[in-house]
Design a protein around this motif. Structure first.
Motif, short mmCIF file in Angstrom:
data_model
loop_
_atom_site.label_atom_id
_atom_site.label_comp_id
_atom_site.label_asym_id
_atom_site.label_seq_id
_atom_site.Cartn_x
_atom_site.Cartn_y
_atom_site.Cartn_z
N ALA A 130 0.89 -1.02 -0.22
CA ALA A 130 0.32 -0.36 0.01
C ALA A 130 1.19 1.36 0.02
O ALA A 130 1.98 0.77 0.69
N PRO A 131 0.88 2.35 -0.36
CA PRO A 131 1.17 3.46 -0.56
C PRO A 131 1.58 4.24 1.13
O PRO A 131 0.75 3.43 2.14
N ALA A 132 1.88 5.02 1.32
CA ALA A 132 2.87 5.66 2.61
C ALA A 132 0.96 6.32 2.92
O ALA A 132 0.98 5.94 4.15
N VAL A 133 0.41 6.27 2.55
CA VAL A 133 -0.85 7.34 3.14
C VAL A 133 -2.34 6.42 1.84
O VAL A 133 -2.20 6.63 1.20
N ALA A 134 -2.96 5.85 2.95
CA ALA A 134 -4.62 6.21 1.94
C ALA A 134 -5.63 6.49 1.99
O ALA A 134 -5.69 7.58 3.01
N LEU A 135 -6.64 7.00 0.96
CA LEU A 135 -7.74 7.69 0.94
C LEU A 135 -9.26 7.29 1.65
O LEU A 135 -9.37 6.28 0.97
N GLY A 136 -9.74 8.29 2.80
CA GLY A 136 -10.80 7.77 3.23
C GLY A 136 -11.79 8.49 2.61
O GLY A 136 -11.78 9.74 1.57
N THR A 137 -12.77 7.71 1.94
CA THR A 137 -13.74 8.21 1.49
C THR A 137 -15.68 8.27 2.50
O THR A 137 -16.24 8.07 1.81
N LEU B 34 -15.09 16.16 -7.43
CA LEU B 34 -14.28 14.13 -6.80
C LEU B 34 -13.55 14.17 -7.91
O LEU B 34 -12.78 12.91 -7.54
N ARG B 35 -14.10 14.47 -9.15
CA ARG B 35 -13.23 13.37 -10.32
C ARG B 35 -10.90 14.65 -9.82
O ARG B 35 -10.86 13.69 -10.15
N GLU B 36 -11.31 15.88 -10.23
CA GLU B 36 -10.63 16.05 -9.39
C GLU B 36 -9.92 15.77 -8.58
O GLU B 36 -8.40 15.55 -8.72
N VAL B 37 -10.00 15.16 -7.30
CA VAL B 37 -9.38 14.67 -6.08
C VAL B 37 -8.92 13.47 -6.59
O VAL B 37 -7.73 12.87 -6.55
N VAL B 38 -9.22 12.18 -7.75
CA VAL B 38 -9.11 11.10 -8.07
C VAL B 38 -8.04 11.00 -8.71
O VAL B 38 -7.13 10.84 -8.92
N GLU B 39 -7.57 12.16 -10.18
CA GLU B 39 -6.68 12.70 -10.96
C GLU B 39 -5.51 12.80 -10.37
O GLU B 39 -4.49 12.54 -10.51
N LYS B 40 -5.39 14.21 -9.30
CA LYS B 40 -4.49 14.06 -8.26
C LYS B 40 -3.75 13.33 -7.33
O LYS B 40 -2.48 13.36 -6.94
N ALA B 41 -5.23 12.79 -6.53
CA ALA B 41 -4.79 11.55 -6.08
C ALA B 41 -3.28 10.59 -6.79
O ALA B 41 -2.59 9.80 -6.62
N GLN B 42 -3.86 10.55 -7.92
CA GLN B 42 -3.61 8.56 -8.62
C GLN B 42 -2.03 9.50 -9.33
O GLN B 42 -1.42 8.28 -9.47
N THR C 124 -20.34 3.87 -4.33
CA THR C 124 -21.28 4.04 -5.92
C THR C 124 -20.29 6.26 -6.40
O THR C 124 -19.72 5.37 -7.54
N VAL C 125 -20.04 6.49 -5.68
CA VAL C 125 -19.17 8.00 -5.84
C VAL C 125 -18.31 7.99 -6.52
O VAL C 125 -17.43 8.11 -6.69
N LEU C 126 -17.75 6.84 -5.09
CA LEU C 126 -16.12 6.02 -5.53
C LEU C 126 -15.77 5.85 -7.30
O LEU C 126 -14.96 6.24 -7.94
N ALA C 127 -16.96 4.94 -7.20
CA ALA C 127 -16.69 4.04 -8.67
C ALA C 127 -16.54 4.74 -9.44
O ALA C 127 -16.04 4.89 -10.84
N GLN C 128 -18.03 6.62 -9.48
CA GLN C 128 -17.59 7.10 -10.94
C GLN C 128 -16.78 7.96 -10.96
O GLN C 128 -16.14 8.26 -12.06
N ALA C 129 -15.99 7.84 -9.70
CA ALA C 129 -14.34 9.28 -10.29
C ALA C 129 -13.85 8.75 -10.72
O ALA C 129 -12.07 9.01 -10.93
N LEU C 130 -13.37 6.80 -10.38
CA LEU C 130 -12.56 5.98 -10.75
C LEU C 130 -12.66 6.11 -12.44
O LEU C 130 -12.09 4.84 -12.63
N LYS C 131 -13.93 6.15 -12.68
CA LYS C 131 -14.00 5.53 -14.01
C LYS C 131 -12.70 6.15 -14.93
O LYS C 131 -12.27 7.12 -14.92
N GLY C 132 -12.27 5.24 -16.01
CA GLY C 132 -11.33 5.30 -17.21
C GLY C 132 -10.32 5.17 -16.41
O GLY C 132 -8.97 4.84 -16.81
N TYR C 133 -10.01 4.24 -15.43
CA TYR C 133 -8.70 4.27 -14.47
C TYR C 133 -8.36 2.58 -15.20
O TYR C 133 -9.74 2.03 -14.36
N ALA C 134 -7.29 1.81 -15.46
CA ALA C 134 -7.69 1.04 -15.66
C ALA C 134 -7.41 0.29 -13.70
O ALA C 134 -7.32 0.78 -12.77
#
Length: 317
Positions: free
Chosen positions: A8-15, A38-46, A66-76
């Motif tokens: 795991a990374p040094a920090v995990a992200l809570g939702t 939230l999409r912006e959060v995901v892009e910056k985090a990833q 549900t919201v997390l899955a939407q925000a992660l759409k497009g990532y493998a």
């Protein structure tokens, strides 16, 4: 056997707060979240290597997943890790409530496996833990963790999984400068000795340790966290002032110092992220090395504050 050790990374992200995005006034945090935000959060985090996302069925009763899955759409799917939880307190009454709840989570998140699956609260360890074994064997879950469990409960879960060739690979407990019960109970030492990753949640005490709030600027009225923390903000002032000063010397915030402290203690903090610039703070925190003197001073100030921030859902460790 599990194929490979949990990484795991040094920090995990809570939702947790992402579950707030439904009915007004229903939110624990009083957050106003939007899909583009939230999409912006995901892009910056990833893009900064923070790729482990922690959620749970009970965060907004499925909304967070549900919201997390939407925000992660497009990532493998291989580009991120999903961590979610079986919460015994909301289990159904079918033949296999664990598998049922997992299936619902997988459906909401649009995936066929979860990287890290937790038993959220220790209702009946001997009853629920065995039901994880077939899910590990089928690959629906890759790694198992236990959350809010004490040392005895961790040992029982580990023994049950061990009989099938698996083990508890992670522990997730409330752990912050203000609340160090897992250290006192020997859980951190146990994790260190047995190569178990300890995930610390509420490291920022829902905002009370960010330095953003004070008696003059309390937490948002009407949110559950305001009820818990606003009354103790005066006791926290010396601690948060010192955190801010230590941060200032390093171009960082008080919140970054709280996170850096949790990393220094050998834990993986789970930090709630609702804004993209929170990720900048995690990058800073990851780069900060606190001295032994600073750590001792912060812990002494935290002890002097003499507050109890144990959550209503938590048992004594």
């Amino acid at each position: 056997m599990t194929s490979k050790t949990l990484t795991a990374p040094a920090v995990a992200l809570g939702t947790w707060a992402w579950g707030d995005s439904g009915e007004v006034g229903d939110g624990y945090f009083g957050s106003q979240l939007t899909e583009p935000g939230l999409r912006e959060v995901v892009e910056k985090a990833q893009s900064n290597g923070f790729t482990l996302w922690d959620t749970a069925v009970v965060y907004g009763m499925g909304r967070s997943e549900t919201v997390l899955a939407q925000a992660l759409k497009g990532y493998a799917r291989s580009e991120y890790q999903l961590s979610t939880k079986f919460t015994p307190q909301v289990a159904g009454d079918g033949d296999d409530p664990v598998a049922d709840m997992l299936e619902q989570s997988l459906g909401r998140m649009g995936t066929d496996y979860v990287d890290l699956y937790w038993i959220h609260n220790p209702a009946d360890v001997a009853r629920w833990t065995p039901l994880l074994i077939p899910l590990l064997q089928s690959g629906r879950i890759k790694h198992v963790g236990v959350s809010n469990h004490n040392m005895t409960q961790i040992a029982i879960a580990d023994q049950i999984l061990g009989e099938a060739g698996f083990r508890v690979e992670a522990v997730q407990n409330h752990y912050s400068l203000l609340y160090r019960s897992s250290a006192r109970a020997g859980i951190l030492d146990h994790c260190r000795e047995h190569d178990v990753r300890f995930f610390s949640y509420m490291v920022l005490e829902q905002g009370a340790l960010t330095g953003r709030y004070s008696p003059a600027h309390p937490l948002p009225e009407g949110s559950s966290r305001a009820v818990v923390y606003n009354g103790i903000l005066p006791q926290l002032q010396r601690l948060t002032d010192r955190m801010a000063a230590i941060g200032e010397e390093r171009g960082a915030s008080a919140a970054d110092i709280a996170t850096a402290w949790a990393i220094a203690k050998g834990t993986t903090p789970i930090i709630g992220v609702t804004k993209a610039d929170y990720i900048d703070g995690l990058v800073r925190a990851h780069g900060i090395e606190l001295t032994a003197e600073e750590i001792a001073e912060l812990e002494a100030l935290a002890d002097a504050a003499d507050v109890d921030t144990r959550g209503s859902w938590e048992h004594n460790m």
